[in-house]
Design a protein around this motif. Sequence first.
Motif, short mmCIF file in Angstrom:
data_model
loop_
_atom_site.label_atom_id
_atom_site.label_comp_id
_atom_site.label_asym_id
_atom_site.label_seq_id
_atom_site.Cartn_x
_atom_site.Cartn_y
_atom_site.Cartn_z
N LYS A 211 -60.92 -56.10 -10.90
CA LYS A 211 -60.97 -57.39 -11.60
C LYS A 211 -61.20 -58.52 -10.61
CE LYS A 211 -58.25 -60.25 -14.80
NZ LYS A 211 -56.97 -60.35 -15.54
N ALA A 212 -60.61 -58.42 -9.41
CA ALA A 212 -60.77 -59.46 -8.39
C ALA A 212 -62.22 -59.57 -7.94
CB ALA A 212 -59.86 -59.15 -7.20
N LYS A 213 -62.88 -58.43 -7.80
CA LYS A 213 -64.29 -58.44 -7.38
C LYS A 213 -65.16 -59.15 -8.42
CE LYS A 213 -63.84 -54.22 -4.66
NZ LYS A 213 -64.14 -52.78 -4.55
N GLU A 214 -64.82 -58.96 -9.68
CA GLU A 214 -65.57 -59.64 -10.75
C GLU A 214 -65.28 -61.13 -10.75
OE1 GLU A 214 -64.83 -57.91 -14.55
OE2 GLU A 214 -65.42 -55.88 -13.93
N LYS A 215 -64.01 -61.47 -10.63
CA LYS A 215 -63.61 -62.88 -10.71
C LYS A 215 -64.08 -63.68 -9.51
CE LYS A 215 -59.90 -65.84 -12.22
NZ LYS A 215 -58.66 -65.89 -13.00
N LEU A 216 -63.99 -63.08 -8.32
CA LEU A 216 -64.39 -63.78 -7.10
C LEU A 216 -65.87 -63.60 -6.78
CD1 LEU A 216 -61.28 -62.88 -4.89
CD2 LEU A 216 -61.70 -65.00 -6.17
N LYS A 217 -66.54 -62.80 -7.63
CA LYS A 217 -67.98 -62.56 -7.50
C LYS A 217 -68.36 -62.05 -6.11
CE LYS A 217 -69.45 -65.83 -11.08
NZ LYS A 217 -68.11 -65.92 -11.70
N ASP B 31 -44.11 -63.61 -7.34
CA ASP B 31 -43.99 -62.30 -7.96
C ASP B 31 -45.08 -61.38 -7.41
OD1 ASP B 31 -43.80 -60.06 -9.54
OD2 ASP B 31 -43.65 -61.14 -11.44
N LEU B 32 -44.69 -60.43 -6.57
CA LEU B 32 -45.64 -59.49 -5.98
C LEU B 32 -45.42 -58.07 -6.49
CD1 LEU B 32 -45.84 -60.79 -2.30
CD2 LEU B 32 -47.42 -61.20 -4.19
N SER B 33 -44.85 -57.97 -7.69
CA SER B 33 -44.83 -56.68 -8.39
C SER B 33 -46.24 -56.44 -8.90
CB SER B 33 -43.84 -56.72 -9.55
OG SER B 33 -44.28 -57.66 -10.54
N CYS B 34 -46.50 -55.26 -9.43
CA CYS B 34 -47.84 -54.96 -9.94
C CYS B 34 -48.26 -55.97 -11.02
CB CYS B 34 -47.88 -53.54 -10.50
SG CYS B 34 -47.76 -52.25 -9.24
N ILE B 35 -47.36 -56.24 -11.95
CA ILE B 35 -47.65 -57.19 -13.01
C ILE B 35 -47.81 -58.59 -12.45
CG2 ILE B 35 -46.70 -58.32 -15.07
CD1 ILE B 35 -45.39 -55.68 -15.81
N GLY B 36 -46.96 -58.95 -11.49
CA GLY B 36 -47.02 -60.28 -10.90
C GLY B 36 -48.33 -60.54 -10.19
N ILE B 37 -48.83 -59.55 -9.45
CA ILE B 37 -50.10 -59.70 -8.74
C ILE B 37 -51.24 -59.92 -9.73
CG2 ILE B 37 -51.79 -58.51 -7.28
CD1 ILE B 37 -49.42 -57.13 -5.89
N SER B 38 -51.19 -59.20 -10.83
CA SER B 38 -52.21 -59.37 -11.88
C SER B 38 -52.18 -60.78 -12.44
CB SER B 38 -51.97 -58.34 -13.00
OG SER B 38 -52.97 -58.45 -14.00
N LEU B 39 -50.99 -61.33 -12.64
CA LEU B 39 -50.85 -62.70 -13.16
C LEU B 39 -51.34 -63.73 -12.15
CD1 LEU B 39 -47.35 -62.46 -14.90
CD2 LEU B 39 -49.59 -62.53 -16.00
N LEU B 40 -51.07 -63.47 -10.86
CA LEU B 40 -51.55 -64.37 -9.81
C LEU B 40 -53.08 -64.40 -9.79
CD1 LEU B 40 -49.17 -63.48 -6.83
CD2 LEU B 40 -49.28 -65.67 -8.04
#
Length: 205
Positions: free
Chosen positions: A155-161, A192-201
């Motif tokens: 998802k990061a690769k898509e968002k950050l292009k 929040d650096l849990s799996c869910i937290g990283i996704s929210l960040l």
Amino acid sequence: MNTIDDALNKYLEKGFGSMNKNDFEVWIFNHLMHSMLKGKDNYAISTCLKIPESKVKRLRYEASLKYSSFSEQELFSTVNKLLSKSKFKKGGLYIQFVVEDVAIRKYLDSLLKRDGRFSDSSFNSEIVTIDIDDLEYILLSMPEGKKNIDEILSKAKEKLKTTDVSFKSLMSTFASSMAIGAGSKVGEKLVDLSCIGISLLLNQL
């Protein structure tokens, strides 16, 4: 043992007088940790029970050894939850988080040692400092975590292009983003650096 009757039955099975005062204290403490003391830190527990924090730590550890399942999934979930209250250090190269439960701390150390890694608690035995590579290793240690991190990086690769995104570079991006307007105080903010937290960040970038 979930009730007083369960405790009495277990006690009688072994023979009257077979369980000592400490055995009862550990059972009662474990019961309280799942009821009125659930979610409280060591200091709050010590003031509530009017005992030193050193005894709280010992009772926590003994209760964990006797009454916890210690499955990898349960331990991983507990560590993942603790990561929800982390702090970035040294510009995002390291993180700190609190681990009060001795049993969880020993699991974390064991997990890191499997790959020749280690945490730093030289300042305070309850404050764990690890680098970002170690954080990635911890989160990838279970299939659930690996799936979540793979999805986050995709998802990061898509968002950050860009295809040039690693876990470490993403953490650096988060730390830099938090530093805007925060200055030197970025290391004081909980993140929040849990799996869910990283996704929210990632959603906030």
